[in-house]
Design an enzyme around this catalytic site. Structure first.
Site, PDB file in Angstrom:
ATOM      1  CG  PHE A 168      -3.122   0.642  -8.450  1.00  0.00           C
ATOM      2  CD1 PHE A 168      -4.452   1.080  -8.825  1.00  0.00           C
ATOM      3  CD2 PHE A 168      -2.533   1.651  -7.733  1.00  0.00           C
ATOM      4  CE1 PHE A 168      -5.153   1.887  -8.548  1.00  0.00           C
ATOM      5  CE2 PHE A 168      -3.377   2.731  -7.383  1.00  0.00           C
ATOM      6  CZ  PHE A 168      -4.290   2.930  -7.786  1.00  0.00           C
ATOM      7  CE  LYS A 219      -3.986   2.222   2.163  1.00  0.00           C
ATOM      8  NZ  LYS A 219      -3.274   3.340   2.164  1.00  0.00           N
ATOM      9  NE  ARG A 241     -15.317   2.691   0.831  1.00  0.00           N
ATOM     10  CZ  ARG A 241     -14.029   3.291   0.741  1.00  0.00           C
ATOM     11  NH1 ARG A 241     -13.196   2.546   0.654  1.00  0.00           N
ATOM     12  NH2 ARG A 241     -14.055   4.598   0.485  1.00  0.00           N
ATOM     13  CE  LYS A 294      -8.969   1.201   3.929  1.00  0.00           C
ATOM     14  NZ  LYS A 294      -9.249   2.655   3.564  1.00  0.00           N
TER      15      LYS A 294
END
Length: 283
Positions: free
Chosen positions: A124, A53, A194, A200
């Site tokens: 990404f 991350k 989302r 994460k």
């Protein structure tokens, strides 16, 4: 160009009217992007591709310009974006671990800032690609190699076999000054909003809220900001008093701005426990 990259990039583009870019947002609109949910116990990491991350600034390339998450144009130098393709890209502007403040200052100053020479565009996602994420990730690596600029790279992805392996990887990243891991379902189609397709994983959780009031300080903070009163998108209100620098107490984030905060967990009332200010959201 490999057959995989050709199939992922060309299939959609050929069906679009002249002048349109696959996956690009409407002019002035915020790009629709995938947002991460929190990693939870019981999730099998073997189904995901994992990456570090990055503590950077989200940047969506719509085929012509770089956009922030809210749709604001990022004023990057012409040389920085000149080699990027007409197809949309999603990634992160990054200077390296622990250098977010320097990155933010560079981006805020725009194309004339000297710090752009160190900024990297870490890719990404391939929004127009189609197929599974594992295929889009492979195509991104090939595309970055074809772009062949030192400031453009695909974020390395790796697989883990179980939760123990994942925890070991997380510990290595944290020990090196990183902030956590991202897990993306290897079989996921391109999706926005989302979703558990993207997770994460880090020691602290984070959230975003709007600044609705400046609360005055007391004692050593008399005459300065004591805390921010903030409201989340779902209407929860609370104070952010810790994590603010002296400079931020003298010149606090303006009312109506969006700030990022971090916290350990939620209370029974749904409020963040041990919440502290992290940063003003630039986009």
């Amino acid at each position: 160009m490999s057959m995989l990259l050709r199939n992922l990039l060309c299939g959609l583009a050929l069906s679009l009217p002249m002048g349109l870019v696959a996956g690009a947002p409407a002019a002035g609109a915020a790009p629709a992007v995938l947002l991460a949910a929190e990693f939870r116990p019981g999730i099998d990491p073997a189904a995901y591709l994992v990456s570090e991350k990055l503590d950077g600034i989200r940047a969506y390339w719509d085929g012509k310009q770089l956009l922030s998450r809210s749709g604001r144009v990022i004023d990057a130098p012409d040389w920085f974006v000149a080699a990027l393709p007409a197809t949309p890209l999603d990634g992160e502007l990054w200077l390296g671990r622990g250098r977010f403040e320097q990155l933010a200052a560079t981006v805020q100053r725009g194309r004339e800032a000297p710090g752009w020479q160190e900024v990297r565009y870490m890719l990404f996602e391939l929004p127009a690609g189609g197929g599974r994420f594992a295929e889009r990730s492979a195509a991104l690596r090939e595309l970055a190699a074809q772009i062949d600029r030192p400031w453009v790279a695909a974020i390395p992805q790796f697989s883990t076999v179980d939760r123990g392996d994942l925890e070991k990887r997380l510990a290595e990243v944290l020990a090196g000054g990183g902030e956590g891991l991202m897990l993306h379902r290897a079989d996921a189609p391109y999706q926005t909003g989302r979703s558990d397709l993207l997770l994460k994983m880090k020691p602290w959780q984070d959230g975003e809220a709007e600044v609705i009031a400046h609360l005055p300080g007391k004692g050593k903070y008399a005459g300065q900001l004591g805390a921010l009163r903030v409201r989340t998108a779902d209407g929860r209100e609370f104070k952010l008093g810790s994590g603010l620098s002296d400079a931020e107490r003298r010149a606090p984030p303006p009312l109506g701005s969006i700030v990022t905060y971090r916290f350990r967990e939620l209370t029974a009332r749904g409020l963040p426990r041990f919440a502290s200010f992290l940063r003003l959201r630039l986009d």
